[in-house]
Design an enzyme around this catalytic site. Structure first.
Site, PDB file in Angstrom:
ATOM      1  N   LYS A  53       5.528   1.865  -3.073  1.00  0.00           N
ATOM      2  CA  LYS A  53       5.420   3.221  -3.604  1.00  0.00           C
ATOM      3  C   LYS A  53       5.676   3.164  -5.102  1.00  0.00           C
ATOM      4  CE  LYS A  53       4.683   7.400  -1.819  1.00  0.00           C
ATOM      5  NZ  LYS A  53       3.691   7.732  -0.786  1.00  0.00           N
ATOM      6  N   GLY A 107      -2.840   8.215  -4.278  1.00  0.00           N
ATOM      7  CA  GLY A 107      -2.224   9.418  -4.816  1.00  0.00           C
ATOM      8  C   GLY A 107      -1.047   9.884  -3.972  1.00  0.00           C
ATOM      9  N   ASP A 108      -0.282  10.796  -4.534  1.00  0.00           N
ATOM     10  CA  ASP A 108       0.830  11.457  -3.863  1.00  0.00           C
ATOM     11  C   ASP A 108       1.012  12.775  -4.615  1.00  0.00           C
ATOM     12  OD1 ASP A 108       3.571  12.172  -2.926  1.00  0.00           O
ATOM     13  OD2 ASP A 108       3.592  10.191  -2.055  1.00  0.00           O
ATOM     14  N   LYS A 123       0.862  -1.186   0.000  1.00  0.00           N
ATOM     15  CA  LYS A 123       0.000   0.000   0.000  1.00  0.00           C
ATOM     16  C   LYS A 123       0.891   1.226   0.000  1.00  0.00           C
ATOM     17  CE  LYS A 123      -4.100   1.913   0.214  1.00  0.00           C
ATOM     18  NZ  LYS A 123      -3.649   2.883  -0.818  1.00  0.00           N
ATOM     19  N   THR A 175      -4.202  13.548   5.593  1.00  0.00           N
ATOM     20  CA  THR A 175      -2.788  13.664   5.979  1.00  0.00           C
ATOM     21  C   THR A 175      -2.563  14.904   6.833  1.00  0.00           C
ATOM     22  OG1 THR A 175      -2.163  12.543   3.928  1.00  0.00           O
ATOM     23  CG2 THR A 175      -0.420  13.665   5.150  1.00  0.00           C
ATOM     24  N   GLN A 210       7.278   3.841   3.881  1.00  0.00           N
ATOM     25  CA  GLN A 210       5.892   3.381   3.900  1.00  0.00           C
ATOM     26  C   GLN A 210       5.725   2.088   4.679  1.00  0.00           C
ATOM     27  OE1 GLN A 210       3.876   5.567   1.841  1.00  0.00           O
ATOM     28  NE2 GLN A 210       2.189   4.791   3.052  1.00  0.00           N
ATOM     29  N   ASN A 244      -2.129  20.228  -0.583  1.00  0.00           N
ATOM     30  CA  ASN A 244      -3.193  19.519   0.131  1.00  0.00           C
ATOM     31  C   ASN A 244      -2.871  19.301   1.609  1.00  0.00           C
ATOM     32  OD1 ASN A 244      -4.067  16.482   0.989  1.00  0.00           O
ATOM     33  ND2 ASN A 244      -5.694  17.499  -0.115  1.00  0.00           N
ATOM     34  N   LYS A 263       5.421   3.236   8.345  1.00  0.00           N
ATOM     35  CA  LYS A 263       4.218   4.061   8.485  1.00  0.00           C
ATOM     36  C   LYS A 263       2.973   3.186   8.474  1.00  0.00           C
ATOM     37  CE  LYS A 263       4.116   7.702   5.898  1.00  0.00           C
ATOM     38  NZ  LYS A 263       3.977   8.621   4.746  1.00  0.00           N
ATOM     39  N   SER A 292      -6.913   5.746   3.562  1.00  0.00           N
ATOM     40  CA  SER A 292      -6.992   4.885   2.387  1.00  0.00           C
ATOM     41  C   SER A 292      -7.498   3.494   2.768  1.00  0.00           C
ATOM     42  CB  SER A 292      -5.624   4.772   1.726  1.00  0.00           C
ATOM     43  OG  SER A 292      -5.265   5.956   1.050  1.00  0.00           O
TER      44      SER A 292
END
Length: 454
Positions: A135, A174-175, A99, A219, A120, A250, A123, A386
């Site tokens: 990623k 998304g990123d 993920k 976030t 990630q 964002n 996290k 997510s």
């Protein structure tokens, strides 16, 4: 890496693992930095659990399970052909399917994607939600491109990537450079190619077709929720504190929103051109209008807000504050800036972006006794929401904004408490860097040992 790290006082397994990473990834400084930041915290865990070193868990953890690089050809509106490079690094699936987001930006290369994917892993582990780390992205630059060009690129990108995805395998999101528009185009192409309405295969979807409320805010909200709990556990209160946020995308916008909701006085934010200071407190509606609707530069804020000042090319960390939220990009807060923050009385720094604070800056803040929340803990709200989106997709249901935000708040509290408990367990109360790294690592390492040498 800018200089050779001193690991003489660390567990031999730490030294061996880092030497292994440098030898096999010599031209990937961001990845080396991310690995070192984690490994420097792990000697206590290796001393307590010698099986981690004996089974070479660190070396295995630092090597991605799969690295996918592919060509992305597409046509612009004038018929010209362009060729970009696509990436997906599926780093570790011991706790669940991979993920992690997709980033479209000219700076993207394999080393950057590996740094983000490595972060990630921990996290995602800290959320307690049963997801692995991955990623991806491309060196494609969406700025200045038409919707039709974005659509053609996303369809070409997904034409290759789709064969590696699945709700039980790998679930991107998304990123930077990938928002709702891009997610929509990619999901449409996935659906076309797979002939399946597999809503859980990608997150960040539109609210009318499987998306989750609070995903946009998650976030930024999560970083502030973590900061609030960290302050409270250390005898302080976010209410009334003076806050500075870097960035105005964002993450930054919704960090401003949640901080203001909790009573903080947010006075500055920035973009790549400079920063604005508004001593009356940032006008959130104006900020959203400029950045989310008009997509203009932050300088426009000062043009339309009486009393606000714009500093072209300036460093937002020059603005005195009690709480700093770096929310723009990696390595934006250096040692010199950290010293200015300390000199101006900062009491807490929480990373809204991925690795925005340089190692030297982290050292300055920690030695000064500043509460420091690393990104793998503080900015986990996005990936947590997510997973909440995936949960709703699996049940064919949709939650209210209030319910989704409540779930996010509970998750961020859990992340904080896991970090806090791990730090205390290893005799380092209040050290959220060690706590986050050790807590995430132990969860992943134990799962890797339980599942055998794979």
């Amino acid at each position: 890496m800018t200089k050779e790290p001193n690991l003489a006082d660390h567990h031999p397994g730490v030294r061996s693992a880092f030497e292994h990473v440098v030898r096999r990834n010599p031209d990937e400084p961001e990845f080396q930095q991310a690995v070192l930041e984690v490994l420097e915290s792990l000697s206590p865990a290796l001393n307590t659990h010698p099986e981690y070193a004996a089974q070479r868990v660190l070396e295995r953890l630092c090597e991605p399970e799969r690295q996918i690089i592919f060509r992305v050809p597409w046509r612009d509106d004038q018929g010209g052909v362009h060729v970009n490079r696509g990436f997906r690094v599926e780093f570790n699936s011991a706790l669940g399917p991979y993920k992690g987001g997709l980033r479209f930006h000219p700076s993207v290369n394999l080393g950057v994607i590996k740094f983000l994917g490595f972060e990630q892993i921990f996290k995602n582990a800290l959320t307690g939600m049963g997801i692995g780390g991955g990623k991806g992205g491309s060196d494609f630059d969406p700025k200045g491109r038409s919707d039709a060009e974005i659509e053609r690129f996303c369809q070409s990108f997904m034409t290759e990537l789709h064969r590696h995805l699945g709700e039980y395998t790998d679930i991107p999101a998304g990123d930077i450079g990938v928002g709702g528009r891009e997610i929509g185009y990619m999901f449409g192409q996935y659906r076309r190619l797979s002939n399946r309405w597999e809503a859980g295969v990608i997150t960040g979807k539109g609210l009318d077709w499987g998306g989750s409320r609070v995903r946009t805010e998650a976030t930024g909200y999560g970083a502030v929720m973590f900061t609030e709990r960290m302050l409270e556990r250390n005898g302080r209160d976010l209410d009334g504190m003076r806050v500075v946020v870097s960035g105005s995308g964002n993450v930054a916008i919704y960090a401003v929103e949640k901080a203001q909701q909790l009573g903080a006085h947010v006075v500055a934010c920035s973009d790549s051109g400079g920063y604005v200071v508004d001593e009356r407190g940032l006008d959130l509606n104006l900020l959203k209008e400029i950045k989310e609707v008009e997509r203009a530069r932050i300088s426009a804020y000062a043009d339309r807000r009486k009393g606000a000042e714009y500093v072209a090319g300036g460093n937002v960390w020059d603005v005195p504050c009690q709480v700093a939220l770096p929310s723009a990009t990696q390595n934006e807060l250096d040692a010199a800036s950290a010293k200015r923050l300390v000199g101006n009385g900062v009491v807490a720094v929480a990373e809204g972006a991925n690795m925005p604070t340089t190692p030297d800056a982290v050292k300055v803040l920690r030695e000064a006794g500043v509460l420091f929340a690393p990104g793998k803990a503080a900015n986990a709200g996005g990936v947590a929401t997510s997973v909440l989106e995936m949960r709703q997709n699996a049940r064919r249901t949709s939650w209210s904004f209030e319910h989704a935000e409540s779930e996010l708040a509970e998750t961020m509290a859990g992340i904080h408490d896991r970090c806090e408990a791990a730090a205390e367990r290893h005799g380092a109360r209040g050290d959220y860097v060690l706590g986050a790294n050790v807590a995430g690592f132990e969860m992943v390492a134990d799962a890797m040992l339980a599942q055998g040498l794979i």
